[in-house]
Design a protein around this motif. Structure first.
Motif, PDB file in Angstrom:
ATOM      1  N   ASP A 177       0.747  -0.877   0.258  1.00  0.00           N
ATOM      2  CA  ASP A 177       0.483   0.321   0.004  1.00  0.00           C
ATOM      3  C   ASP A 177       1.045   1.330   0.128  1.00  0.00           C
ATOM      4  O   ASP A 177       0.817   2.309  -0.249  1.00  0.00           O
ATOM      5  CB  ASP A 177      -1.310  -0.101   0.951  1.00  0.00           C
ATOM      6  N   LEU A 178       2.221   1.261   0.640  1.00  0.00           N
ATOM      7  CA  LEU A 178       2.993   2.587   1.039  1.00  0.00           C
ATOM      8  C   LEU A 178       3.408   2.749  -0.296  1.00  0.00           C
ATOM      9  O   LEU A 178       3.968   3.864  -0.881  1.00  0.00           O
ATOM     10  CB  LEU A 178       3.666   2.458   1.473  1.00  0.00           C
ATOM     11  N   LEU A 179       3.691   1.301  -1.009  1.00  0.00           N
ATOM     12  CA  LEU A 179       4.670   1.885  -2.681  1.00  0.00           C
ATOM     13  C   LEU A 179       3.554   2.336  -3.659  1.00  0.00           C
ATOM     14  O   LEU A 179       4.168   3.352  -4.510  1.00  0.00           O
ATOM     15  CB  LEU A 179       5.295   0.352  -3.171  1.00  0.00           C
ATOM     16  N   ILE A 180       2.770   2.371  -3.843  1.00  0.00           N
ATOM     17  CA  ILE A 180       1.233   2.432  -4.415  1.00  0.00           C
ATOM     18  C   ILE A 180       1.170   4.168  -4.290  1.00  0.00           C
ATOM     19  O   ILE A 180       0.750   5.003  -4.920  1.00  0.00           O
ATOM     20  CB  ILE A 180       0.017   1.988  -4.538  1.00  0.00           C
ATOM     21  N   ASP A 181       1.278   4.302  -2.970  1.00  0.00           N
ATOM     22  CA  ASP A 181       0.579   5.772  -2.198  1.00  0.00           C
ATOM     23  C   ASP A 181       2.047   6.340  -2.545  1.00  0.00           C
ATOM     24  O   ASP A 181       1.946   8.016  -2.877  1.00  0.00           O
ATOM     25  CB  ASP A 181       0.693   5.733  -0.405  1.00  0.00           C
ATOM     26  N   LEU A 182       2.976   6.103  -2.661  1.00  0.00           N
ATOM     27  CA  LEU A 182       4.537   6.611  -2.964  1.00  0.00           C
ATOM     28  C   LEU A 182       5.107   6.854  -4.507  1.00  0.00           C
ATOM     29  O   LEU A 182       5.340   8.429  -4.756  1.00  0.00           O
ATOM     30  CB  LEU A 182       5.553   6.270  -1.801  1.00  0.00           C
ATOM     31  N   ALA A 183       4.014   6.330  -4.700  1.00  0.00           N
ATOM     32  CA  ALA A 183       4.010   6.053  -6.581  1.00  0.00           C
ATOM     33  C   ALA A 183       2.867   6.778  -7.275  1.00  0.00           C
ATOM     34  O   ALA A 183       3.117   7.755  -8.457  1.00  0.00           O
ATOM     35  CB  ALA A 183       4.444   4.822  -7.245  1.00  0.00           C
ATOM     36  N   THR A 184       1.944   7.439  -6.529  1.00  0.00           N
ATOM     37  CA  THR A 184       0.856   7.706  -7.321  1.00  0.00           C
ATOM     38  C   THR A 184       1.220   8.687  -8.782  1.00  0.00           C
ATOM     39  O   THR A 184       0.328   8.383  -9.335  1.00  0.00           O
ATOM     40  CB  THR A 184      -0.217   7.517  -6.783  1.00  0.00           C
ATOM     41  N   ALA A 185       1.515   9.645  -7.487  1.00  0.00           N
ATOM     42  CA  ALA A 185       1.837  11.147  -8.294  1.00  0.00           C
ATOM     43  C   ALA A 185       2.748  11.188  -9.164  1.00  0.00           C
ATOM     44  O   ALA A 185       2.554  12.266  -9.267  1.00  0.00           O
ATOM     45  CB  ALA A 185       1.569  12.150  -7.308  1.00  0.00           C
ATOM     46  N   ARG A 186       3.751  10.268  -9.485  1.00  0.00           N
ATOM     47  CA  ARG A 186       4.549  10.679  -9.986  1.00  0.00           C
ATOM     48  C   ARG A 186       4.408   9.721 -10.970  1.00  0.00           C
ATOM     49  O   ARG A 186       5.081   9.640 -11.971  1.00  0.00           O
ATOM     50  CB  ARG A 186       5.831   9.855  -9.183  1.00  0.00           C
ATOM     51  N   MET A 187       3.602   8.866 -11.614  1.00  0.00           N
ATOM     52  CA  MET A 187       2.979   7.957 -13.065  1.00  0.00           C
ATOM     53  C   MET A 187       3.144   8.745 -13.737  1.00  0.00           C
ATOM     54  O   MET A 187       2.504   9.448 -14.098  1.00  0.00           O
ATOM     55  CB  MET A 187       2.164   6.831 -12.682  1.00  0.00           C
ATOM     56  N   GLN A 188       4.046   8.407 -14.755  1.00  0.00           N
ATOM     57  CA  GLN A 188       3.583   8.584 -16.076  1.00  0.00           C
ATOM     58  C   GLN A 188       3.911   7.781 -16.741  1.00  0.00           C
ATOM     59  O   GLN A 188       4.580   6.422 -16.429  1.00  0.00           O
ATOM     60  CB  GLN A 188       5.536   9.216 -16.748  1.00  0.00           C
ATOM     61  N   ARG A 189       3.883   7.859 -18.623  1.00  0.00           N
ATOM     62  CA  ARG A 189       3.593   6.873 -19.858  1.00  0.00           C
ATOM     63  C   ARG A 189       4.720   5.688 -19.152  1.00  0.00           C
ATOM     64  O   ARG A 189       6.294   6.550 -19.470  1.00  0.00           O
ATOM     65  CB  ARG A 189       3.115   7.440 -20.569  1.00  0.00           C
TER      66      ARG A 189
END
Length: 209
Positions: A47-59
């Motif tokens: 859950d933490l990895l998803i939370d940390l990554a969500t705002a930084r996702m790019q194609r």
């Protein structure tokens, strides 16, 4: 007579013991070595990895040229080395699991596949014979349960792995027998319902960091 290739990972029976985890081997192919692993990440870590990554996702991009391609339609991001306590702990555990120093690790990557998104069949290693510091093994960690689809599929082996939160699939492709390396051709099947989150660790033959 064919001589069995040496493998990288070491296990104690059906377990791989790291400093902070007892990781269970719940499925295995011997050559090439492919392991289905349970209890690699805790649910809180997922859950933490998803939370940390969500705002930084790019194609997501592919290859050394880092091109956008219809071969890979997910989105992704990379963490900085030891970016925070959680990332450092995961990196250390994964390096111990994969039996390769963390100095050989690429940055930890998180990918998100939404409905219809996929990764067509591909190899993780670079073109044989190139002078690059080649990849030798991969660990794909599943950060959520996928409602439908999203399997990791090895078409040459007719073998697939269903995403399960906290579990992972490991495979290696450093063999002298190039046929074994080619059998690691794999794909991310399209997500049919829900979404799929994974964290991927690639290891290099020589020091990378």
């Amino acid at each position: 007579m064919t001589i069995k290739e040496q493998t990288i990972v070491t296990s104690s029976g059906n377990k791989i013991l790291t400093k902070d985890k007892e990781i269970r081997i719940v499925g295995k192919l011997d050559e090439p070595l492919i392991l289905i692993l349970d209890n690699v990440l805790s649910w809180a870590e997922c859950d933490l990895l998803i939370d940390l990554a969500t705002a930084r996702m790019q194609r997501a991009k592919i290859g050394s040229s880092h091109d956008v391609s219809e071969v890979r339609t997910s989105s992704s991001m990379f963490f900085e080395e030891g970016e925070n306590e959680c990332i450092g702990q995961v990196e250390a555990r994964v390096a111990e699991l994969m039996n390769i120093p963390v100095s050989h690790a690429e940055p930890l990557q998180v990918l998100r596949y939404q409905p219809g998104e996929q990764y067509h069949p591909h190899f993780d290693y670079f073109t044989p014979g190139s002078n690059m510091n080649n990849r030798i093994s991969t660990l794909v960690m599943y950060l959520n349960d996928v409602e439908e689809g999203g399997e990791t599929y090895f078409p040459s082996l007719h073998f697939s792995v269903t995403p399960k939160k906290g579990s992972a699939v490991y495979f290696e492709y450093f063999y002298n027998d190039t046929r074994l390396n080619e059998l690691t051709l794999h794909a991310g099947h399209p997500v049919a319902a829900g979404e799929k989150w994974v964290a991927t660790q690639w290891m290099r033959r020589q020091r990378y960091r």
